[in-house]
Write a protein that holds these residues in place. Structure first.
Motif, PDB file in Angstrom:
ATOM      1  N   GLU A  47      55.180  47.490  33.835  1.00  0.00           N
ATOM      2  CA  GLU A  47      54.535  47.691  35.133  1.00  0.00           C
ATOM      3  C   GLU A  47      53.454  46.649  35.378  1.00  0.00           C
ATOM      4  OE1 GLU A  47      52.190  51.101  37.771  1.00  0.00           O
ATOM      5  OE2 GLU A  47      53.251  51.667  35.932  1.00  0.00           O
TER       6      GLU A  47
ATOM      7  N   ALA B  42      53.550  43.786  38.377  1.00  0.00           N
ATOM      8  CA  ALA B  42      52.460  43.621  39.324  1.00  0.00           C
ATOM      9  C   ALA B  42      51.941  42.187  39.323  1.00  0.00           C
ATOM     10  CB  ALA B  42      51.328  44.598  39.001  1.00  0.00           C
ATOM     11  N   ARG B  43      51.801  41.610  38.143  1.00  0.00           N
ATOM     12  CA  ARG B  43      51.333  40.226  38.054  1.00  0.00           C
ATOM     13  C   ARG B  43      52.318  39.252  38.690  1.00  0.00           C
ATOM     14  NH1 ARG B  43      47.338  38.989  34.260  1.00  0.00           N
ATOM     15  NH2 ARG B  43      47.701  36.866  34.994  1.00  0.00           N
TER      16      ARG B  43
ATOM     17  N   ARG C 156      53.940  39.773  41.267  1.00  0.00           N
ATOM     18  CA  ARG C 156      53.697  39.856  42.709  1.00  0.00           C
ATOM     19  C   ARG C 156      52.326  39.327  43.095  1.00  0.00           C
ATOM     20  NH1 ARG C 156      55.588  45.100  41.461  1.00  0.00           N
ATOM     21  NH2 ARG C 156      53.474  45.943  41.795  1.00  0.00           N
TER      22      ARG C 156
ATOM     23  N   GLU D  10      49.521  40.657  41.931  1.00  0.00           N
ATOM     24  CA  GLU D  10      48.663  41.831  42.031  1.00  0.00           C
ATOM     25  C   GLU D  10      48.255  42.276  40.621  1.00  0.00           C
ATOM     26  OE1 GLU D  10      51.184  44.612  43.972  1.00  0.00           O
ATOM     27  OE2 GLU D  10      51.324  43.457  45.840  1.00  0.00           O
ATOM     28  N   GLY D  11      47.608  43.444  40.572  1.00  0.00           N
ATOM     29  CA  GLY D  11      47.370  44.111  39.306  1.00  0.00           C
ATOM     30  C   GLY D  11      46.206  43.603  38.486  1.00  0.00           C
TER      31      GLY D  11
END
Length: 251
Positions: free
Chosen positions: A62, A66-67, A69, A71-72
């Motif tokens: 997960e 996210a990374r 994209r 994000e995260g």
């Protein structure tokens, strides 16, 4: 949370290496010569500290998705090596209280066995096939730690292929789904071993301190142990970006 393996390590956005905590056993630890054990009370204190710092603990798949994209940045990953039976008994209930995800790296060649590779002991029971399925049903990502916990840098080519490929096939049959992640036993790697893991079709792999091999198939992790109270956790988290190389593409 289910994560498509194609969204993990292969498309990491360049930047600081994700913060990945490395755990092993969660149990009373009066006799712990290898420093692989945290007590349930200590784990709860550590997860509370992450939560209060605004950090959300998730599986490594997960976090990497996210990374990929972009994000995260508020995410950290929890990983548990070896597949000890106490993960289900002790870690899962605590993780549930703090809404944490995790990745559990297991040894399908030692189901229901023990950590016989640790000569000084103490002996710790490993999860059975049913225990691994139970963890997966609770949302834990399952990854391979090889078949039997060998130093893969010392394995011949046939043994290396078996430890890497056969362990993945066994887990996918056990779980009825894909297995994206691999974790190198003892954290020892070289280019041959990293290449074998990549060629076996994994999306990412975890090491400990991989140095110049750092990347999606040699992700560094931070050991978290019984002595890691709030100050030590703060320092480990704060210094992580200074100690690690950026992660770029998968090749």
């Amino acid at each position: 949370m289910a994560v498509d393996s194609q969204d993990t390590g292969r498309r990491l956005v360049p930047g600081p290496v994700p913060w990945v905590a490395m755990y092993h056993s969660v149990a009373p630890c009066q006799d712990d010569p290898y420093r692989i054990t945290v007590t349930p009370e200590r784990l709860e204190t550590q997860l509370r500290w992450f939560h209060r710092r605004g950090l959300r603990a998730v599986s490594l798949a997960e976090l990497l998705a996210a990374r990929a994209r972009g994000e995260g940045r508020d995410l950290i990953a929890l990983t548990f090596d070896d597949g000890y039976a106490d993960f289900v008994d002790n870690a899962l209930p605590i993780m549930g209280r703090w809404d944490c995800g995790a990745t559990l790296f297991v040894l399908p060649g030692r189901l229901g066995g023990s950590n016989a590779w640790d000569p000084r002991g103490p002996r710790k029971a490993l999860l059975t096939a049913d225990g691994i399925r139970h963890a997966a049903a609770e949302g834990v990502e399952i990854g391979s730690h090889g078949l039997t916990h060998l130093d893969l840098t010392k394995a011949d080519d046939a043994t290396l292929r078996a430890e890497v490929r056969d362990s993945r096939a066994a887990l996918e049959e056990l779980l009825g789904g894909p297995v994206a992640g691999f974790c190198y036993p003892y954290g020892t790697i070289d280019r041959r071993v990293v290449g074998a893991v990549r060629d076996a079709g994994y999306a990412y792999a975890c090491a400990i301190d991989p140095g110049p091999l750092t990347g999606p198939y040699a992700l560094p992790r931070v050991h978290v142990g019984q002595n890691d109270h709030a100050v030590r956790l703060f320092l480990k988290h704060r210094l992580h970006r200074l100690r690690r190389r950026p992660v770029g593409g998968s090749r």
